[in-house]
Design an enzyme around this catalytic site. Structure first.
Site, PDB file in Angstrom:
ATOM      1  N   GLY A 127       0.832  -1.205   0.000  1.00  0.00           N
ATOM      2  CA  GLY A 127       0.000   0.000   0.000  1.00  0.00           C
ATOM      3  C   GLY A 127       0.858   1.244   0.000  1.00  0.00           C
ATOM      4  O   GLY A 127       0.828   2.019   0.962  1.00  0.00           O
ATOM      5  N   ASN A 155      -4.187   4.965  10.309  1.00  0.00           N
ATOM      6  CA  ASN A 155      -5.046   5.702  11.244  1.00  0.00           C
ATOM      7  C   ASN A 155      -6.142   4.769  11.732  1.00  0.00           C
ATOM      8  O   ASN A 155      -6.591   3.890  10.993  1.00  0.00           O
ATOM      9  CB  ASN A 155      -5.729   6.862  10.517  1.00  0.00           C
ATOM     10  CG  ASN A 155      -4.898   8.131  10.510  1.00  0.00           C
ATOM     11  OD1 ASN A 155      -3.969   8.288  11.310  1.00  0.00           O
ATOM     12  ND2 ASN A 155      -5.233   9.048   9.620  1.00  0.00           N
ATOM     13  N   ASN A 180      -7.525  12.033  15.982  1.00  0.00           N
ATOM     14  CA  ASN A 180      -8.243  11.838  14.718  1.00  0.00           C
ATOM     15  C   ASN A 180      -9.747  12.050  14.877  1.00  0.00           C
ATOM     16  O   ASN A 180     -10.398  12.603  13.989  1.00  0.00           O
ATOM     17  CB  ASN A 180      -7.950  10.450  14.138  1.00  0.00           C
ATOM     18  CG  ASN A 180      -6.562  10.340  13.540  1.00  0.00           C
ATOM     19  OD1 ASN A 180      -5.831   9.399  13.809  1.00  0.00           O
ATOM     20  ND2 ASN A 180      -6.155  11.311  12.741  1.00  0.00           N
ATOM     21  N   LYS A 190      -3.736   8.775  19.587  1.00  0.00           N
ATOM     22  CA  LYS A 190      -3.828   9.193  18.182  1.00  0.00           C
ATOM     23  C   LYS A 190      -5.280   9.129  17.720  1.00  0.00           C
ATOM     24  O   LYS A 190      -5.740   9.990  16.960  1.00  0.00           O
ATOM     25  CB  LYS A 190      -2.927   8.304  17.316  1.00  0.00           C
ATOM     26  CG  LYS A 190      -2.951   8.618  15.818  1.00  0.00           C
ATOM     27  CD  LYS A 190      -2.158   9.867  15.482  1.00  0.00           C
ATOM     28  CE  LYS A 190      -2.386  10.389  14.069  1.00  0.00           C
ATOM     29  NZ  LYS A 190      -1.927   9.596  12.984  1.00  0.00           N
TER      30      LYS A 190
HETATM   31  O1  PAF Z   1      -5.410  11.927   9.481  1.00  0.00           O
HETATM   32  C1  PAF Z   1      -4.710  12.962   9.474  1.00  0.00           C
HETATM   33  O2  PAF Z   1      -4.824  13.851   8.634  1.00  0.00           O
HETATM   34  C2  PAF Z   1      -3.650  13.115  10.551  1.00  0.00           C
HETATM   35  O3  PAF Z   1      -3.627  11.933  11.317  1.00  0.00           O
HETATM   36  C3  PAF Z   1      -3.811  14.337  11.459  1.00  0.00           C
HETATM   37  C4  PAF Z   1      -2.999  14.156  12.712  1.00  0.00           C
HETATM   38  C5  PAF Z   1      -5.241  14.601  11.815  1.00  0.00           C
HETATM   39  C6  PAF Z   1      -3.190  15.551  10.809  1.00  0.00           C
HETATM   40  O4  PAF Z   1      -3.818  15.959   9.638  1.00  0.00           O
END
Ligand code: PAF
Length: 296
Positions: A7, A94, A179, A175
């Protein structure tokens, strides 16, 4: 090491290029119908990578899986029969929960989870920009993965800074909270991350983070509301000019990671009998935008 990046989007390409520069034999695996793929990082010369060559999987010491959370299962299933049991699987995306249905199948492989704050942007199919220096944390997903702490040093040599985290779950939740706060709001309002610092978003941001903290506490994750709120503000300022990944996905009408970000919090809240109205509303809003594309 023999490394396959599965990916090669923005973050995957950044790592592929950096690991190759650090002396590893890196190849790519993706959805293109080709056997080679050139990548250029910033102003550095273009590098030609082997692409979708089954031999590279067979000899892989490390698979770095950087597909989106919702692609993890479908991207990995066909590759598992082609790799050796010793191949280390490192997941970087993410959101949370993407490996839930795979945990049994991954039991015999050393598996690791990582989270990074590096900024990367694909400016064309073959060029990637390193838009912000960051920090990467990784840790074990399963007991075999716990024996792979040395991978932190390997990555640190290629793209510092990297640290092994014995409690990677905590870092992933932190994190996730960031998000949850930034991604849906920037996508819905078509704004940069920095515009979230405007007063009209303050109360919603507070509600989102407070709700995530209540779920984290129910999950027995150590967390401090004020510190997490400050972390969100710091990321908003540090990435002020950026358009979040979800903002970009909505803009380009691509499926978002909402089910593994806000959706994960909503599912966990339901399991604990907690109400998370702010996150629920954002989850439903993003879902309804996605659904409107299939209807139109
Ligand atoms: O998903 C994203 O864009 C990033 O993880 C973050 C930290 C929100 C910065 O744009």
């Amino acid at each position: 090491m023999n490394i396959v990046v599965v990916g090669p989007g923005a973050v995957g390409s950044l790592w592929a290029y950096s690991l190759q520069q650090a002396g590893h034999r890196v190849s790519l695996w993706g959805t293109q119908d080709t056997s080679h793929w050139a990548l250029q990082l910033d102003e550095s010369p273009s590098i030609d990578f082997a692409y979708n060559q089954p031999d590279t999987l067979r000899h892989a010491d490390l698979l770095l899986i950087t597909v989106k959370a919702w692609q993890v299962e479908s991207a990995l299933q066909p590759l598992l029969p082609l790799i050796e049991q010793e191949t280390i699987l490192l997941f970087m995306h993410n959101g949370m929960g993407a490996l839930d249905n795979l945990a049994d199948r991954l039991r015999t492989f050393p598996a690791l989870l990582a989270t990074t704050t590096h900024g990367a942007l694909k400016t064309s199919a073959h060029t990637v920009k390193h838009t912000g220096l960051g920090h990467t944390q990784l840790g074990a997903f399963n007991p075999l993965g716990a024996q792979c702490e040395f991978i932190a040093e390997v990555l640190n040599h290629a793209l510092p800074s990297v640290a092994w985290n014995m409690h990677i779950e905590q870092a992933l939740w932190q994190k996730l909270a960031v998000n949850c706060a930034i991604n849906p709001l920037t996508a819905i309002h078509h704004i940069t991350n920095g515009e979230l610092a405007q007063p009209q978003y303050r109360q919603t941001l507070d509600s989102i983070v407070t709700e995530v903290v209540s779920v984290m506490q129910a999950e027995r994750m150590p967390v401090d509301l004020a510190a997490l709120r400050a972390t969100v503000d710091n990321v908003i300022h540090a990435t002020a000019a950026n358009r979040s990944s979800m903002h970009q996905d909505i803009f380009h009408r691509r499926r978002t990671e909402i089910d593994f970000i806000t959706g994960y919090v909503v599912r966990k809240a339901q399991q604990h009998g907690l109400a998370v109205p702010a996150n629920l509303a954002l989850h439903q809003h993003i879902q309804s935008i996605e659904q409107s594309w299939t209807q139109s």
